[in-house]
Design a protein around this motif. Structure first.
Motif, PDB file in Angstrom:
ATOM      1  N   ALA A 114       0.823  -1.202   0.000  1.00 38.03           N
ATOM      2  CA  ALA A 114       0.000   0.000   0.000  1.00 38.03           C
ATOM      3  C   ALA A 114       0.864   1.261   0.000  1.00 38.03           C
ATOM      4  CB  ALA A 114      -0.934   0.002   1.206  1.00 38.03           C
ATOM      5  N   ALA A 115       1.889   1.279   0.846  1.00 34.14           N
ATOM      6  CA  ALA A 115       2.763   2.447   0.935  1.00 34.14           C
ATOM      7  C   ALA A 115       3.540   2.662  -0.363  1.00 34.14           C
ATOM      8  CB  ALA A 115       3.728   2.291   2.111  1.00 34.14           C
ATOM      9  N   ALA A 116       4.036   1.575  -0.947  1.00 37.64           N
ATOM     10  CA  ALA A 116       4.795   1.682  -2.190  1.00 37.64           C
ATOM     11  C   ALA A 116       3.903   2.172  -3.326  1.00 37.64           C
ATOM     12  CB  ALA A 116       5.404   0.330  -2.549  1.00 37.64           C
ATOM     13  N   ALA A 117       2.677   1.665  -3.385  1.00 36.45           N
ATOM     14  CA  ALA A 117       1.762   2.079  -4.439  1.00 36.45           C
ATOM     15  C   ALA A 117       1.375   3.545  -4.288  1.00 36.45           C
ATOM     16  CB  ALA A 117       0.514   1.200  -4.410  1.00 36.45           C
ATOM     17  N   ALA A 118       1.093   3.967  -3.059  1.00 40.46           N
ATOM     18  CA  ALA A 118       0.732   5.367  -2.832  1.00 40.46           C
ATOM     19  C   ALA A 118       1.899   6.291  -3.155  1.00 40.46           C
ATOM     20  CB  ALA A 118       0.286   5.558  -1.385  1.00 40.46           C
ATOM     21  N   ARG A 119       3.104   5.889  -2.776  1.00 40.32           N
ATOM     22  CA  ARG A 119       4.276   6.708  -3.079  1.00 40.32           C
ATOM     23  C   ARG A 119       4.502   6.797  -4.589  1.00 40.32           C
ATOM     24  NH1 ARG A 119       8.567   8.484  -0.270  1.00 40.32           N
ATOM     25  NH2 ARG A 119       8.114   7.191   1.553  1.00 40.32           N
ATOM     26  N   ALA A 120       4.291   5.688  -5.307  1.00 40.13           N
ATOM     27  CA  ALA A 120       4.470   5.703  -6.760  1.00 40.13           C
ATOM     28  C   ALA A 120       3.478   6.653  -7.419  1.00 40.13           C
ATOM     29  CB  ALA A 120       4.295   4.293  -7.315  1.00 40.13           C
ATOM     30  N   GLY A 172      -8.303  -3.812   5.410  1.00 40.22           N
ATOM     31  CA  GLY A 172      -6.919  -4.204   5.689  1.00 40.22           C
ATOM     32  C   GLY A 172      -5.967  -3.021   5.686  1.00 40.22           C
ATOM     33  N   ALA A 173      -4.796  -3.218   5.127  1.00 37.39           N
ATOM     34  CA  ALA A 173      -3.749  -2.195   5.093  1.00 37.39           C
ATOM     35  C   ALA A 173      -4.169  -1.023   4.209  1.00 37.39           C
ATOM     36  CB  ALA A 173      -2.454  -2.801   4.576  1.00 37.39           C
ATOM     37  N   ALA A 174      -3.534   0.129   4.436  1.00 39.56           N
ATOM     38  CA  ALA A 174      -3.864   1.312   3.654  1.00 39.56           C
ATOM     39  C   ALA A 174      -2.723   2.320   3.738  1.00 39.56           C
ATOM     40  CB  ALA A 174      -5.164   1.949   4.160  1.00 39.56           C
ATOM     41  N   ALA A 175      -2.719   3.254   2.778  1.00 37.83           N
ATOM     42  CA  ALA A 175      -1.709   4.316   2.794  1.00 37.83           C
ATOM     43  C   ALA A 175      -2.277   5.568   2.155  1.00 37.83           C
ATOM     44  CB  ALA A 175      -0.449   3.871   2.053  1.00 37.83           C
ATOM     45  N   VAL A 176      -1.844   6.710   2.674  1.00 38.48           N
ATOM     46  CA  VAL A 176      -2.171   8.024   2.123  1.00 38.48           C
ATOM     47  C   VAL A 176      -0.852   8.758   1.921  1.00 38.48           C
ATOM     48  CG1 VAL A 176      -3.309  10.238   2.508  1.00 38.48           C
ATOM     49  CG2 VAL A 176      -4.398   8.115   3.302  1.00 38.48           C
ATOM     50  N   VAL A 202       4.354   9.666   3.685  1.00 41.63           N
ATOM     51  CA  VAL A 202       3.423   8.573   3.422  1.00 41.63           C
ATOM     52  C   VAL A 202       2.900   8.092   4.770  1.00 41.63           C
ATOM     53  CG1 VAL A 202       3.070   6.283   2.467  1.00 41.63           C
ATOM     54  CG2 VAL A 202       4.624   7.865   1.324  1.00 41.63           C
ATOM     55  N   PHE A 203       1.601   8.218   4.964  1.00 42.11           N
ATOM     56  CA  PHE A 203       0.934   7.740   6.163  1.00 42.11           C
ATOM     57  C   PHE A 203       0.407   6.348   5.843  1.00 42.11           C
ATOM     58  CE2 PHE A 203       0.549  12.294   5.718  1.00 42.11           C
ATOM     59  CZ  PHE A 203       0.852  12.807   6.972  1.00 42.11           C
ATOM     60  N   PHE A 204       0.667   5.354   6.705  1.00 40.80           N
ATOM     61  CA  PHE A 204       0.265   3.997   6.350  1.00 40.80           C
ATOM     62  C   PHE A 204      -0.095   3.186   7.585  1.00 40.80           C
ATOM     63  CE2 PHE A 204       4.749   3.840   7.181  1.00 40.80           C
ATOM     64  CZ  PHE A 204       5.016   2.589   7.708  1.00 40.80           C
ATOM     65  N   THR A 205      -0.863   2.116   7.354  1.00 37.62           N
ATOM     66  CA  THR A 205      -1.289   1.246   8.442  1.00 37.62           C
ATOM     67  C   THR A 205      -1.308  -0.202   7.983  1.00 37.62           C
ATOM     68  OG1 THR A 205      -3.115   0.694   9.953  1.00 37.62           O
ATOM     69  CG2 THR A 205      -3.723   1.627   7.822  1.00 37.62           C
ATOM     70  N   ASP A 206      -1.052  -1.087   8.921  1.00 39.56           N
ATOM     71  CA  ASP A 206      -1.190  -2.523   8.662  1.00 39.56           C
ATOM     72  C   ASP A 206      -2.547  -3.034   9.120  1.00 39.56           C
ATOM     73  OD1 ASP A 206      -0.954  -2.428  11.406  1.00 39.56           O
ATOM     74  OD2 ASP A 206       0.816  -3.713  11.528  1.00 39.56           O
ATOM     75  N   GLY A 207      -3.418  -2.114   9.539  1.00 38.32           N
ATOM     76  CA  GLY A 207      -4.728  -2.464  10.056  1.00 38.32           C
ATOM     77  C   GLY A 207      -4.778  -2.503  11.568  1.00 38.32           C
ATOM     78  N   THR A 220      -9.587  17.983   0.518  1.00 45.68           N
ATOM     79  CA  THR A 220      -8.911  16.727   0.192  1.00 45.68           C
ATOM     80  C   THR A 220      -8.893  15.857   1.433  1.00 45.68           C
ATOM     81  OG1 THR A 220      -6.799  15.687  -0.402  1.00 45.68           O
ATOM     82  CG2 THR A 220      -6.686  17.817   0.662  1.00 45.68           C
ATOM     83  N   THR A 221      -8.955  14.543   1.244  1.00 45.17           N
ATOM     84  CA  THR A 221      -8.952  13.631   2.385  1.00 45.17           C
ATOM     85  C   THR A 221      -7.587  13.494   3.031  1.00 45.17           C
ATOM     86  OG1 THR A 221      -8.746  11.774   0.832  1.00 45.17           O
ATOM     87  CG2 THR A 221     -10.960  12.309   1.641  1.00 45.17           C
ATOM     88  N   LEU A 222      -6.604  14.258   2.579  1.00 50.57           N
ATOM     89  CA  LEU A 222      -5.349  14.364   3.318  1.00 50.57           C
ATOM     90  C   LEU A 222      -5.641  14.803   4.748  1.00 50.57           C
ATOM     91  CD1 LEU A 222      -2.227  14.299   3.214  1.00 50.57           C
ATOM     92  CD2 LEU A 222      -2.299  16.687   2.464  1.00 50.57           C
ATOM     93  N   ALA A 223      -6.738  15.538   4.931  1.00 52.78           N
ATOM     94  CA  ALA A 223      -7.122  16.001   6.261  1.00 52.78           C
ATOM     95  C   ALA A 223      -7.373  14.850   7.220  1.00 52.78           C
ATOM     96  CB  ALA A 223      -8.361  16.886   6.168  1.00 52.78           C
ATOM     97  N   LEU A 224      -7.817  13.697   6.722  1.00 53.43           N
ATOM     98  CA  LEU A 224      -8.006  12.538   7.599  1.00 53.43           C
ATOM     99  C   LEU A 224      -6.678  12.048   8.160  1.00 53.43           C
ATOM    100  CD1 LEU A 224     -10.728  10.534   5.652  1.00 53.43           C
ATOM    101  CD2 LEU A 224     -10.951  11.485   7.954  1.00 53.43           C
ATOM    102  N   ALA A 225      -5.658  12.002   7.323  1.00 51.26           N
ATOM    103  CA  ALA A 225      -4.328  11.617   7.797  1.00 51.26           C
ATOM    104  C   ALA A 225      -3.837  12.602   8.844  1.00 51.26           C
ATOM    105  CB  ALA A 225      -3.352  11.552   6.624  1.00 51.26           C
ATOM    106  N   TRP A 226      -4.194  13.861   8.682  1.00 48.93           N
ATOM    107  CA  TRP A 226      -3.776  14.870   9.649  1.00 48.93           C
ATOM    108  C   TRP A 226      -4.460  14.681  10.996  1.00 48.93           C
ATOM    109  CZ3 TRP A 226      -4.212  19.721   5.966  1.00 48.93           C
ATOM    110  CH2 TRP A 226      -3.128  19.689   5.067  1.00 48.93           C
TER     111      TRP A 226
END
Length: 268
Positions: A14-20, A112-116, A124-129, A189-195
Motif C-alpha cells: 500500500a505504501a509503495a503504491a501510494a508513493r508511486a 486491511g492495510a492502507a496508505a495516504v 506517506v501515512f500507512f497502516t497494517d490495520g 482533500t482527504t489528506l485532512a483525515l491523515a492529519w
C-alpha cells in the motif's frame, strides 16, 4: 523494482503504491493538463489517470489475484475476488488543477492495510490495520498519535449534500459554541483525515452517503481507526452499510462536543 514488492506485506505494498502515485502527481504538477469531464462539475486530469496506472502496476505485480476499484478505471479483476484494493490516485483534483498542493493519493485494501501519500511533503501515512505510522525519506517511521490540542477542524463543504436539511455543515460553522471551541479549516482533500490521525487536526466532518467503501475515504478511515481516532457517521453511529457521512475526531471528548452541536436545532 516493481517485482520486489511481491514478497512484501500488504502495508508495504500500500505504501509503495501510494508513493508511486505521488511521484507521478508531483512530476506532472504545473503542466498544462487536459481535463476529462466526468459530469456534475467533476473532472479528472492526465495526472489522475497516469498516477492510477502507476499504482495499479505495483498492486498487480505484488498481488496479481486481487481485484481493484479505481477512481478513474473502475472495477478491474475478478468480481468474486476475496480481496479488493480501493484507489483514489489524486484526491483534490480541482486543487491540483489550479496550482494548489493540497492533494492526496489514497490506496487501501478493503478491511486491511492502507496508505495516504502527500506528493509535496514526501510523507506517506500507512497502516497494517492494527497500528499507523508516517514515513518520510531519510527518517524513521513515526507512530501516528492523534490529539485534539490544535483545535483545528476540517469540514468538507463540497456538494452534494444528501443529508440536507437535517444536516448542513455550513450550519455547524455558524454555531457560537463551534466558534468558541474550534477553528475551521477547509482543504478539500482527504489528506485532512491523515492529519487527524497524526495529531495535526482535532477532527474532520463531511456529509455524504455510506463512505466506508469509498475510494476517496477508505484509506483515511483505515489510518484513523488504527491510530485510535473516533470514527462514526454524522449521526454518531458506527460506520457501516447504513452510516451516512463521516465524523472523525482525535478523542471521545471532541466527538461528543461536535455531535452535541450537530444534533441540536434540527441537525443530527
Amino acid at each position: 523494482m516493481i517485482d520486489s514488492y511481491a514478497s512484501s506485506d500488504d502495508a508495504a505494498v500500500a505504501a509503495a503504491a501510494a508513493r508511486a502515485g505521488a511521484d507521478v502527481v508531483r512530476s506532472m504538477y504545473g503542466q498544462r493538463l487536459s481535463r476529462i469531464d466526468k459530469g456534475a462539475g467533476d473532472f479528472a486530469t492526465a495526472a489522475d489517470v497516469e498516477a492510477e496506472k502507476r499504482i495499479l502496476g505495483i498492486i498487480r505485480a505484488a498481488r496479481p489475484d486481487d481485484a481493484v476499484l479505481g477512481e478513474e478505471g473502475g472495477q478491474q479483476g475478478a468480481r468474486d475476488a476475496v480481496r479488493q484494493w480501493l484507489v483514489d490516485p489524486l484526491c483534490g483534483t480541482l486543487n491540483y488543477a489550479v496550482g494548489s498542493m493540497l492533494v492526496a493519493v489514497n490506496v487501501a485494501l478493503r478491511d486491511g492495510a492502507a496508505a495516504v501519500a502527500d506528493p509535496f511533503s514526501g510523507e506517506v501515512f500507512f497502516t497494517d490495520g492494527e497500528k499507523a505510522w508516517v514515513r518520510h525519506d531519510g527518517a524513521d517511521d513515526a507512530l501516528l498519535t492523534p490529539t485534539p490540542a490544535t483545535r483545528l477542524v476540517d469540514v468538507n463543504l463540497d456538494p452534494p449534500f444528501p443529508s440536507a436539511p437535517g444536516f448542513r455543515a455550513v450550519d455547524l460553522l455558524g454555531r457560537p459554541e463551534f466558534i468558541e471551541s474550534f477553528r475551521l479549516r477547509v482543504v478539500s482533500t482527504t489528506l485532512a483525515l491523515a492529519w487527524v490521525a497524526a495529531g495535526r487536526r482535532a477532527a474532520y466532518v463531511t456529509d455524504g452517503g455510506n463512505l466506508s467503501g469509498s475510494v476517496h475515504f477508505a484509506a483515511g478511515i483505515a489510518l484513523c481507526r488504527a491510530a485510535g481516532c473516533v470514527v462514526t457517521g454524522i449521526d454518531g453511529a458506527p460506520m457501516g452499510d447504513t452510516a451516512r457521512g463521516l465524523v472523525v475526531t482525535a478523542d471521545h471528548e471532541t466527538h461528543g462536543q461536535l455531535m452535541s452541536m450537530m444534533s441540536s436545532r434540527g441537525q443530527y
